[in-house]
Motif scaffolding. Sequence first.
Motif, PDB file in Angstrom:
ATOM      1  N   THR A  26       0.829  -1.209   0.000  1.00 28.09           N
ATOM      2  CA  THR A  26       0.000   0.000   0.000  1.00 28.09           C
ATOM      3  C   THR A  26       0.859   1.254   0.000  1.00 28.09           C
ATOM      4  O   THR A  26       0.648   2.167  -0.799  1.00 28.09           O
ATOM      5  CB  THR A  26      -0.940   0.014   1.219  1.00 28.09           C
ATOM      6  N   TYR A  27       1.847   1.326   0.895  1.00 27.00           N
ATOM      7  CA  TYR A  27       2.712   2.508   0.967  1.00 27.00           C
ATOM      8  C   TYR A  27       3.563   2.642  -0.294  1.00 27.00           C
ATOM      9  O   TYR A  27       3.790   3.749  -0.782  1.00 27.00           O
ATOM     10  CB  TYR A  27       3.617   2.458   2.198  1.00 27.00           C
ATOM     11  N   ALA A  28       4.056   1.524  -0.811  1.00 26.16           N
ATOM     12  CA  ALA A  28       4.931   1.565  -1.982  1.00 26.16           C
ATOM     13  C   ALA A  28       4.195   2.018  -3.241  1.00 26.16           C
ATOM     14  O   ALA A  28       4.783   2.656  -4.103  1.00 26.16           O
ATOM     15  CB  ALA A  28       5.557   0.191  -2.209  1.00 26.16           C
ATOM     16  N   THR A  29       2.925   1.695  -3.348  1.00 24.28           N
ATOM     17  CA  THR A  29       2.165   2.062  -4.548  1.00 24.28           C
ATOM     18  C   THR A  29       1.428   3.385  -4.393  1.00 24.28           C
ATOM     19  O   THR A  29       0.740   3.815  -5.314  1.00 24.28           O
ATOM     20  CB  THR A  29       1.162   0.962  -4.917  1.00 24.28           C
ATOM     21  N   ASP A  30       1.578   4.027  -3.249  1.00 23.14           N
ATOM     22  CA  ASP A  30       0.912   5.297  -2.981  1.00 23.14           C
ATOM     23  C   ASP A  30       1.504   6.446  -3.796  1.00 23.14           C
ATOM     24  O   ASP A  30       0.897   7.503  -3.927  1.00 23.14           O
ATOM     25  CB  ASP A  30       0.990   5.617  -1.487  1.00 23.14           C
ATOM     26  N   ARG A  31       2.695   6.232  -4.339  1.00 18.38           N
ATOM     27  CA  ARG A  31       3.394   7.209  -5.181  1.00 18.38           C
ATOM     28  C   ARG A  31       3.733   8.508  -4.458  1.00 18.38           C
ATOM     29  O   ARG A  31       3.856   9.561  -5.061  1.00 18.38           O
ATOM     30  CB  ARG A  31       2.627   7.491  -6.457  1.00 18.38           C
ATOM     31  N   LYS A  32       3.841   8.446  -3.140  1.00 15.35           N
ATOM     32  CA  LYS A  32       4.312   9.584  -2.352  1.00 15.35           C
ATOM     33  C   LYS A  32       5.645   9.158  -1.739  1.00 15.35           C
ATOM     34  O   LYS A  32       5.677   8.299  -0.864  1.00 15.35           O
ATOM     35  CB  LYS A  32       3.323   9.921  -1.228  1.00 15.35           C
ATOM     36  N   PRO A  33       6.738   9.733  -2.211  1.00 17.54           N
ATOM     37  CA  PRO A  33       8.042   9.307  -1.687  1.00 17.54           C
ATOM     38  C   PRO A  33       8.141   9.561  -0.187  1.00 17.54           C
ATOM     39  O   PRO A  33       7.819  10.637   0.294  1.00 17.54           O
ATOM     40  CB  PRO A  33       9.045  10.157  -2.455  1.00 17.54           C
ATOM     41  N   ASP A  34       8.551   8.550   0.523  1.00 19.10           N
ATOM     42  CA  ASP A  34       8.710   8.676   1.965  1.00 19.10           C
ATOM     43  C   ASP A  34       9.589   7.544   2.454  1.00 19.10           C
ATOM     44  O   ASP A  34       9.912   6.617   1.715  1.00 19.10           O
ATOM     45  CB  ASP A  34       7.362   8.630   2.676  1.00 19.10           C
TER      46      ASP A  34
END
Length: 54
Positions: A26-34
């Motif tokens: 989920t976090y990896a595909t959110d396309r918000k670098p973090d």
Amino acid sequence: MFYLPGEATRDELRSLVENNLRNIITYATDRKPDVWKITKNGIEQFTIKKVRRR
């Protein structure tokens, strides 16, 4: 980016990834670098602690 605990064994790392794989995706595909850290309590946002100067 996801940080894993450096002191963890191979089996502990595998368990952490298995248990948190849904959130990792989920976090990896959110396309918000973090930057995130994967812990026994789940995934937490990684923050750099500010150094206190004297």
